[in-house]
Write a protein that holds these residues in place. Structure first.
Motif, PDB file in Angstrom:
ATOM      1  N   GLY A 117       0.786  -1.223   0.000  1.00 28.01           N
ATOM      2  CA  GLY A 117       0.000   0.000   0.000  1.00 28.01           C
ATOM      3  C   GLY A 117       0.819   1.273   0.000  1.00 28.01           C
ATOM      4  O   GLY A 117       0.331   2.312  -0.437  1.00 28.01           O
ATOM      5  N   PHE A 118       2.067   1.203   0.453  1.00 30.53           N
ATOM      6  CA  PHE A 118       2.862   2.428   0.567  1.00 30.53           C
ATOM      7  C   PHE A 118       3.361   2.909  -0.793  1.00 30.53           C
ATOM      8  O   PHE A 118       3.356   4.111  -1.072  1.00 30.53           O
ATOM      9  CB  PHE A 118       4.055   2.187   1.485  1.00 30.53           C
ATOM     10  CG  PHE A 118       4.947   3.397   1.639  1.00 30.53           C
ATOM     11  CD1 PHE A 118       4.556   4.468   2.423  1.00 30.53           C
ATOM     12  CD2 PHE A 118       6.173   3.467   0.995  1.00 30.53           C
ATOM     13  CE1 PHE A 118       5.365   5.586   2.558  1.00 30.53           C
ATOM     14  CE2 PHE A 118       6.988   4.581   1.124  1.00 30.53           C
ATOM     15  CZ  PHE A 118       6.590   5.639   1.911  1.00 30.53           C
ATOM     16  N   ALA A 119       3.774   1.999  -1.653  1.00 30.41           N
ATOM     17  CA  ALA A 119       4.355   2.393  -2.930  1.00 30.41           C
ATOM     18  C   ALA A 119       3.449   2.076  -4.104  1.00 30.41           C
ATOM     19  O   ALA A 119       3.854   2.206  -5.263  1.00 30.41           O
ATOM     20  CB  ALA A 119       5.713   1.707  -3.129  1.00 30.41           C
ATOM     21  N   ASP A 120       2.199   1.635  -3.846  1.00 25.74           N
ATOM     22  CA  ASP A 120       1.260   1.334  -4.939  1.00 25.74           C
ATOM     23  C   ASP A 120       0.884   2.614  -5.682  1.00 25.74           C
ATOM     24  O   ASP A 120       0.935   3.711  -5.127  1.00 25.74           O
ATOM     25  CB  ASP A 120      -0.005   0.674  -4.394  1.00 25.74           C
ATOM     26  CG  ASP A 120       0.281  -0.688  -3.776  1.00 25.74           C
ATOM     27  OD1 ASP A 120      -0.620  -1.218  -3.109  1.00 25.74           O
ATOM     28  OD2 ASP A 120       1.410  -1.199  -3.959  1.00 25.74           O
ATOM     29  N   ASP A 121       0.423   2.456  -6.924  1.00 29.21           N
ATOM     30  CA  ASP A 121       0.060   3.626  -7.718  1.00 29.21           C
ATOM     31  C   ASP A 121      -1.265   4.259  -7.285  1.00 29.21           C
ATOM     32  O   ASP A 121      -1.415   5.464  -7.270  1.00 29.21           O
ATOM     33  CB  ASP A 121      -0.024   3.261  -9.200  1.00 29.21           C
ATOM     34  CG  ASP A 121       1.350   2.942  -9.764  1.00 29.21           C
ATOM     35  OD1 ASP A 121       2.345   3.480  -9.234  1.00 29.21           O
ATOM     36  OD2 ASP A 121       1.439   2.152 -10.716  1.00 29.21           O
ATOM     37  N   GLU A 122      -2.249   3.420  -6.952  1.00 28.95           N
ATOM     38  CA  GLU A 122      -3.565   3.951  -6.634  1.00 28.95           C
ATOM     39  C   GLU A 122      -3.898   3.744  -5.162  1.00 28.95           C
ATOM     40  O   GLU A 122      -3.899   2.608  -4.698  1.00 28.95           O
ATOM     41  CB  GLU A 122      -4.646   3.282  -7.518  1.00 28.95           C
ATOM     42  CG  GLU A 122      -4.512   3.617  -8.996  1.00 28.95           C
ATOM     43  CD  GLU A 122      -4.650   5.103  -9.262  1.00 28.95           C
ATOM     44  OE1 GLU A 122      -5.429   5.760  -8.558  1.00 28.95           O
ATOM     45  OE2 GLU A 122      -3.975   5.602 -10.156  1.00 28.95           O
ATOM     46  N   PRO A 123      -4.213   4.808  -4.429  1.00 28.26           N
ATOM     47  CA  PRO A 123      -4.528   4.674  -2.997  1.00 28.26           C
ATOM     48  C   PRO A 123      -5.952   4.215  -2.752  1.00 28.26           C
ATOM     49  O   PRO A 123      -6.845   4.995  -2.478  1.00 28.26           O
ATOM     50  CB  PRO A 123      -4.331   6.104  -2.477  1.00 28.26           C
ATOM     51  CG  PRO A 123      -4.680   6.963  -3.645  1.00 28.26           C
ATOM     52  CD  PRO A 123      -4.231   6.218  -4.858  1.00 28.26           C
ATOM     53  N   SER A 124      -6.192   2.924  -2.918  1.00 30.29           N
ATOM     54  CA  SER A 124      -7.522   2.372  -2.617  1.00 30.29           C
ATOM     55  C   SER A 124      -7.376   1.263  -1.600  1.00 30.29           C
ATOM     56  O   SER A 124      -6.466   0.444  -1.698  1.00 30.29           O
ATOM     57  CB  SER A 124      -8.185   1.831  -3.885  1.00 30.29           C
ATOM     58  OG  SER A 124      -7.380   0.824  -4.478  1.00 30.29           O
ATOM     59  N   ALA A 125      -8.276   1.224  -0.634  1.00 25.78           N
ATOM     60  CA  ALA A 125      -8.188   0.230   0.444  1.00 25.78           C
ATOM     61  C   ALA A 125      -8.419  -1.154  -0.124  1.00 25.78           C
ATOM     62  O   ALA A 125      -9.189  -1.361  -1.038  1.00 25.78           O
ATOM     63  CB  ALA A 125      -9.210   0.550   1.533  1.00 25.78           C
ATOM     64  N   GLY A 126      -7.742  -2.110   0.486  1.00 24.56           N
ATOM     65  CA  GLY A 126      -7.905  -3.482   0.062  1.00 24.56           C
ATOM     66  C   GLY A 126      -7.573  -4.435   1.150  1.00 24.56           C
ATOM     67  O   GLY A 126      -7.123  -4.080   2.205  1.00 24.56           O
TER      68      GLY A 126
END
Length: 442
Positions: A433-442
């Motif tokens: 989640g820290f370096a992902d492109d899209e900030p969406s919860a999962g």
């Protein structure tokens, strides 16, 4: 009265003496103020003497009292400098010291767990314990095949002692709260109680250690000693000699401190992804720096099971805070139950509350220091401050409690080390989640 109940009564009496002693010091403090000493001087003296008594009593005990003391030890870096000396000395002792059990008791446990011919399984066995743990002590030995081993032997009656200690300590949670301001002590005690049964059976600890050993087999930075044999109350592992982080905290050179801090951070963040487990007993006595530069990690009695690695939500929270995306951050906190339903919060105030915690990720390297940690504790513990009221409105979901405590514990050790660590690089590699492109919860 049998030996175990008698010991339990003695332990309870020692723990019960704590609030009495504190009350006496407070009364004496008021007397000193009446004869002209300042409130600050008296408060500092009372706090220091309280710390000495609390940890002197805990240090004389085993079981839940020592386990609780070890859990508190990583918060030492958050104690203000003017009070730190007595805390630091007492807490450091709790990380490795406890009165040994008699040799005949050790032999009796070994016979019960490994069989009457237990001595034949060893080429040598040192009856003098090499170290003490919260519910057992460690002996150095040589296995029958010539390997040097560590033999952890559980104290007789450890289960009764744990139950008695934790019941008594829960009664005094407000007293201990004063020693670690800004940290909730009651949930810590409840968590210790909940995982107690797991730690009492060394076979579970052995299974966890085997999983870590397999995950880090051949790793150039981390060594996990292999398990040689295990039983419910005895565990035999490879013996490893190194320099404990408690020693490095006391007198380590700058390069040694930085290396230890980096290795600890890498182990903490990488373990869930590599093993599906999180080592959940972070105190300096469980980590050693080896001559070959690796970090040796021991004591796997407490672990958090994270088969999917660290929760992606944590990485998203850090990234949104770094970017200053207050509205998105507050919505994520609501979605993941970090905000109680119906609670009104200002997004910018939530960002202001969380933003300083992500300072270590703002640059390539960050110096974890006692002063930095103290400033965070003072900020959220200031009853008159905005951050205190914001923090009281936030909620920590139960499934995040252990991760939060362990992460704070690892940070506490890095601050004790005064280590400069490439935290951003480590978190970017291992925290989903820290370096992902899209900030969406999962």
């Amino acid at each position: 009265m049998t030996d175990i109940p008698r010991r339990t009564v003695q332990r309870t009496a020692k723990l019960a003496s704590l609030p009495i002693g504190v009350a006496g010091r407070v009364a004496a403090g008021w007397g000193k103020r009446l004869v002209g000493r300042s409130a600050e001087e008296v408060s500092a003296e009372v706090s220091a003497k309280t710390a000495e008594q609390v940890f002197a009593v805990l240090g004389q005990l085993k079981g839940g009292a020592m386990k609780f003391g070890q859990a508190l030890s990583v918060f030492e870096a958050a104690v203000p400098d003017e009070l730190a000396a007595p805390y630091r000395e007492a807490l450091t002792k709790l990380q490795s010291a406890a009165p040994p059990m008699p040799t005949r008791a050790v032999h009796r446990v070994l016979a019960e767990q490994l069989g009457r011919s237990w001595a034949r399984r060893f080429a040598e066995f040192d009856d003098t314990p090499a170290a003490a743990a919260s519910i057992g002590q460690v002996h150095r030995a040589v296995w029958h095949d010539g390997r040097e081993v560590a033999v952890k032997v559980q104290y007789p009656g450890a289960d009764e002692a744990l139950l008695a200690d934790l019941r008594q300590l829960q009664r005094f949670s407000r007293l201990f709260q004063a020693l670690v301001p800004g940290t909730e002590v009651k949930p810590l005690l409840e968590e210790l109680r909940d995982r107690m049964a797991e730690e009492l059976d060394y076979r579970g600890e052995a299974d966890s250690q085997r999983a870590f050993a397999a995950a880090f087999d051949g790793d150039p930075r981390v060594r996990v000693p292999r398990v040689v044999a295990s039983a419910p109350k005895v565990m035999v592992t490879e013996w490893v000699s190194g320099r404990p982080l408690s020693r490095i905290i006391q007198d380590g050179e700058r390069a040694e401190r930085d290396a230890a801090g980096r290795l600890l951070a890498e182990f903490h963040f990488s373990s869930p992804a590599r093993s599906g487990l999180l080592h959940a007993d972070p105190h300096p006595g469980n980590f050693m720096l080896l001559d070959d530069g690796r970090l040796c990690v021991i004591d796997y009695g407490a672990v958090a099971r994270l088969p999917h690695g660290l929760p992606r939500t944590l990485g998203l929270m850090v990234r949104l805070a770094l970017r200053g995306q207050s509205e998105e951050l507050l919505q994520l906190l609501r979605d993941e139950r970090f905000v109680r339903p119906g609670t009104e919060l200002d997004a910018e105030e939530v960002l202001a509350y969380l933003s300083p915690f992500v300072d270590p990720m703002r640059s390539e390297r960050f110096r974890f220091s006692r002063r930095w940690l103290q400033s965070q504790v003072e900020r959220i513990g200031d009853l008159q401050g905005r951050d205190f009221h914001t923090g009281r409105s936030l909620n920590l979901p139960p499934n995040y409690l252990m991760i939060h405590r362990v992460t704070f514990g690892a940070i506490g050790i890095m601050c004790q080390l005064d280590a400069e660590v490439p935290a951003r690089e480590i978190v970017a590699r291992w925290q989903p989640g820290f370096a992902d492109d899209e900030p969406s919860a999962g």
